[in-house]
Design a protein around this motif. Structure first.
Motif, PDB file in Angstrom:
ATOM      1  N   VAL A   1       0.927  -1.085   0.018  1.00 16.28           N
ATOM      2  CA  VAL A   1      -0.189   0.118   0.032  1.00 16.28           C
ATOM      3  C   VAL A   1       0.966   1.003   0.016  1.00 16.28           C
ATOM      4  O   VAL A   1       2.108   1.320   0.212  1.00 16.28           O
ATOM      5  CB  VAL A   1      -0.935   0.009   1.320  1.00 16.28           C
ATOM      6  N   PHE A   2       0.285   2.551  -0.062  1.00 18.86           N
ATOM      7  CA  PHE A   2       0.956   3.745  -0.295  1.00 18.86           C
ATOM      8  C   PHE A   2       0.895   4.524   0.682  1.00 18.86           C
ATOM      9  O   PHE A   2      -0.453   5.066   1.157  1.00 18.86           O
ATOM     10  CB  PHE A   2       0.891   4.284  -1.514  1.00 18.86           C
ATOM     11  N   GLY A   3       2.079   5.080   1.351  1.00 17.00           N
ATOM     12  CA  GLY A   3       1.860   5.987   2.260  1.00 17.00           C
ATOM     13  C   GLY A   3       1.491   7.600   1.796  1.00 17.00           C
ATOM     14  O   GLY A   3       1.308   7.527   0.539  1.00 17.00           O
ATOM     15  N   ALA A   4       1.284   8.340   2.799  1.00 18.90           N
ATOM     16  CA  ALA A   4       0.831   9.667   1.957  1.00 18.90           C
ATOM     17  C   ALA A   4       1.726  10.427   1.238  1.00 18.90           C
ATOM     18  O   ALA A   4       1.776  11.035   0.423  1.00 18.90           O
ATOM     19  CB  ALA A   4       0.540  10.705   3.141  1.00 18.90           C
ATOM     20  N   ASP A   5       3.341  10.020   1.233  1.00 19.50           N
ATOM     21  CA  ASP A   5       4.336  10.520   0.727  1.00 19.50           C
ATOM     22  C   ASP A   5       4.493   9.704  -0.470  1.00 19.50           C
ATOM     23  O   ASP A   5       5.390  10.350  -1.391  1.00 19.50           O
ATOM     24  CB  ASP A   5       5.416  10.388   1.399  1.00 19.50           C
ATOM     25  N   GLY A   6       3.592   8.827  -0.890  1.00 16.40           N
ATOM     26  CA  GLY A   6       3.802   8.072  -2.212  1.00 16.40           C
ATOM     27  C   GLY A   6       4.906   6.989  -1.840  1.00 16.40           C
ATOM     28  O   GLY A   6       4.851   6.134  -2.819  1.00 16.40           O
ATOM     29  N   LYS A   7       5.269   6.779  -0.911  1.00 16.87           N
ATOM     30  CA  LYS A   7       6.304   5.503  -0.467  1.00 16.87           C
ATOM     31  C   LYS A   7       5.466   4.346  -0.485  1.00 16.87           C
ATOM     32  O   LYS A   7       4.738   4.206   0.262  1.00 16.87           O
ATOM     33  CB  LYS A   7       7.036   5.853   0.661  1.00 16.87           C
ATOM     34  N   PRO A   8       5.969   3.288  -1.180  1.00 17.61           N
ATOM     35  CA  PRO A   8       5.129   1.879  -1.175  1.00 17.61           C
ATOM     36  C   PRO A   8       5.884   1.223   0.496  1.00 17.61           C
ATOM     37  O   PRO A   8       6.788   1.339   1.006  1.00 17.61           O
ATOM     38  CB  PRO A   8       5.938   0.966  -2.091  1.00 17.61           C
ATOM     39  N   VAL A   9       4.738   0.726   0.992  1.00 20.35           N
ATOM     40  CA  VAL A   9       4.808  -0.005   2.108  1.00 20.35           C
ATOM     41  C   VAL A   9       4.504  -1.443   1.984  1.00 20.35           C
ATOM     42  O   VAL A   9       3.357  -1.752   1.859  1.00 20.35           O
ATOM     43  CB  VAL A   9       3.678   0.466   3.296  1.00 20.35           C
ATOM     44  N   ARG A  10       5.483  -2.232   1.950  1.00 17.69           N
ATOM     45  CA  ARG A  10       5.269  -3.696   2.034  1.00 17.69           C
ATOM     46  C   ARG A  10       4.689  -4.297   2.982  1.00 17.69           C
ATOM     47  O   ARG A  10       5.054  -4.262   4.076  1.00 17.69           O
ATOM     48  CB  ARG A  10       6.650  -4.299   1.595  1.00 17.69           C
ATOM     49  N   LEU A  11       3.555  -4.961   2.719  1.00 18.63           N
ATOM     50  CA  LEU A  11       2.713  -5.830   3.607  1.00 18.63           C
ATOM     51  C   LEU A  11       3.540  -6.814   4.201  1.00 18.63           C
ATOM     52  O   LEU A  11       3.111  -7.292   5.160  1.00 18.63           O
ATOM     53  CB  LEU A  11       1.479  -6.177   3.011  1.00 18.63           C
ATOM     54  N   SER A  12       4.477  -7.375   3.197  1.00 20.34           N
ATOM     55  CA  SER A  12       5.322  -8.579   3.899  1.00 20.34           C
ATOM     56  C   SER A  12       6.174  -8.176   5.302  1.00 20.34           C
ATOM     57  O   SER A  12       6.149  -8.797   6.353  1.00 20.34           O
ATOM     58  CB  SER A  12       6.194  -9.170   2.948  1.00 20.34           C
ATOM     59  N   GLN A  13       6.532  -6.879   5.167  1.00 21.37           N
ATOM     60  CA  GLN A  13       7.336  -6.486   6.352  1.00 21.37           C
ATOM     61  C   GLN A  13       6.380  -6.097   7.326  1.00 21.37           C
ATOM     62  O   GLN A  13       6.443  -6.434   8.814  1.00 21.37           O
ATOM     63  CB  GLN A  13       7.928  -4.958   5.932  1.00 21.37           C
TER      64      GLN A  13
END
Length: 254
Positions: free
Chosen positions: A95-107
């Motif tokens: 999913v994406f944070g407000a800054d556009g950075k991808p957040v890996r669900l696996s982590q």
């Protein structure tokens, strides 16, 4: 059998829910705002609070802030169940944070794979696209750039964890100004008496059925399109969300 009891135990522990919703993105980020995100958050807070969960809401966090939040939450005490909702634009595996950075669900899932979370039910609801199976307009939670998000998180899901995605791999998830069909339907089900003693996987089956068979997109471009939620589970026991049975919880090892 694990019953989710809302009241605190003698140690002061309770079931907890963490709602992470990104509706507004930072200036310069090429992702559409999500006008229904606040509606989902309000509905979830009301519904889960009435079920006895201690609910914490976090809006428009950056990618790093989402990581930091869940790393911290994974170390906090919980009675029987930890429930998390992540709602944002997304692609498969992130999913994406407000800054556009991808957040890996696996982590995110890996944070909960440690000793203090053993024996606790961990439930994640993911309201985000998993691909461009639907047109990526303002009506769907999709993103243009999937290059960093092709990693599948399935192997990282800890034992006694269930992950319910709003949609199947490769497809978009619908968002409306009145809220998402997936999360709004989840809240509706939990308010209905007929669902209050259902085991978690049966509840999620009803959620899938209702979304798949009662929802249909409208409009010239997406009219007639459907959405099919997807459940991934590594539960080793039965989990009863409302914990309304009179006897104390017991665990059924399968």
């Amino acid at each position: 059998m694990l019953q989710w009891r809302g009241l605190r135990d003698h140690r002061g522990e309770c079931n907890r829910a963490v709602l992470v919703s990104v509706g507004e993105f930072d200036p310069g980020v090429r992702l559409e705002r999500r006008p229904g995100a606040n509606k989902d958050t309000k509905s979830l807070h009301h519904t889960l609070s009435k079920l006895g969960f201690k609910v914490d809401i976090h809006s428009d966090l950056s990618g790093d802030e989402i990581y930091e939040l869940f790393e911290k939450e994974s170390r906090r005490p919980v009675k029987d169940c930890f429930l998390a909702v992540l709602s944002s634009h997304g692609e498969e595996g992130c999913v994406f944070g407000a800054d556009g950075k991808p957040v890996r669900l696996s982590q995110i899932f890996k944070y909960f794979d440690h000793e203090s979370m053993e024996g606790k039910a961990k439930v994640f609801l993911i309201q985000a696209c998993r691909g461009d199976g639907l047109d990526d307009g303002v009506e769907v939670d999709s993103a243009d750039d999937s290059r960093e998000c092709i990693f599948s998180p399935h192997h990282s899901v800890p034992v006694d964890t269930a992950v319910m995605y709003a949609t199947a791999p490769g497809y978009g998830a619908f968002m409306h100004p009145l809220g998402s069909v997936f999360l709004q339907t989840f809240c509706t089900l939990l308010k209905e008496d007929a669902n209050r003693n259902l085991e978690l996987t049966r509840l999620m089956t009803r959620l899938s059925h209702r979304v798949a068979y009662t929802f249909q997109a409208k409009g010239r471009l997406l009219g007639g399109k459907k959405e099919m939620p997807c459940l991934l589970t590594r539960l080793t026991r039965e989990v009863f969300p409302l914990g309304s049975r009179p006897r104390r919880c017991s665990v059924l090892i399968t």
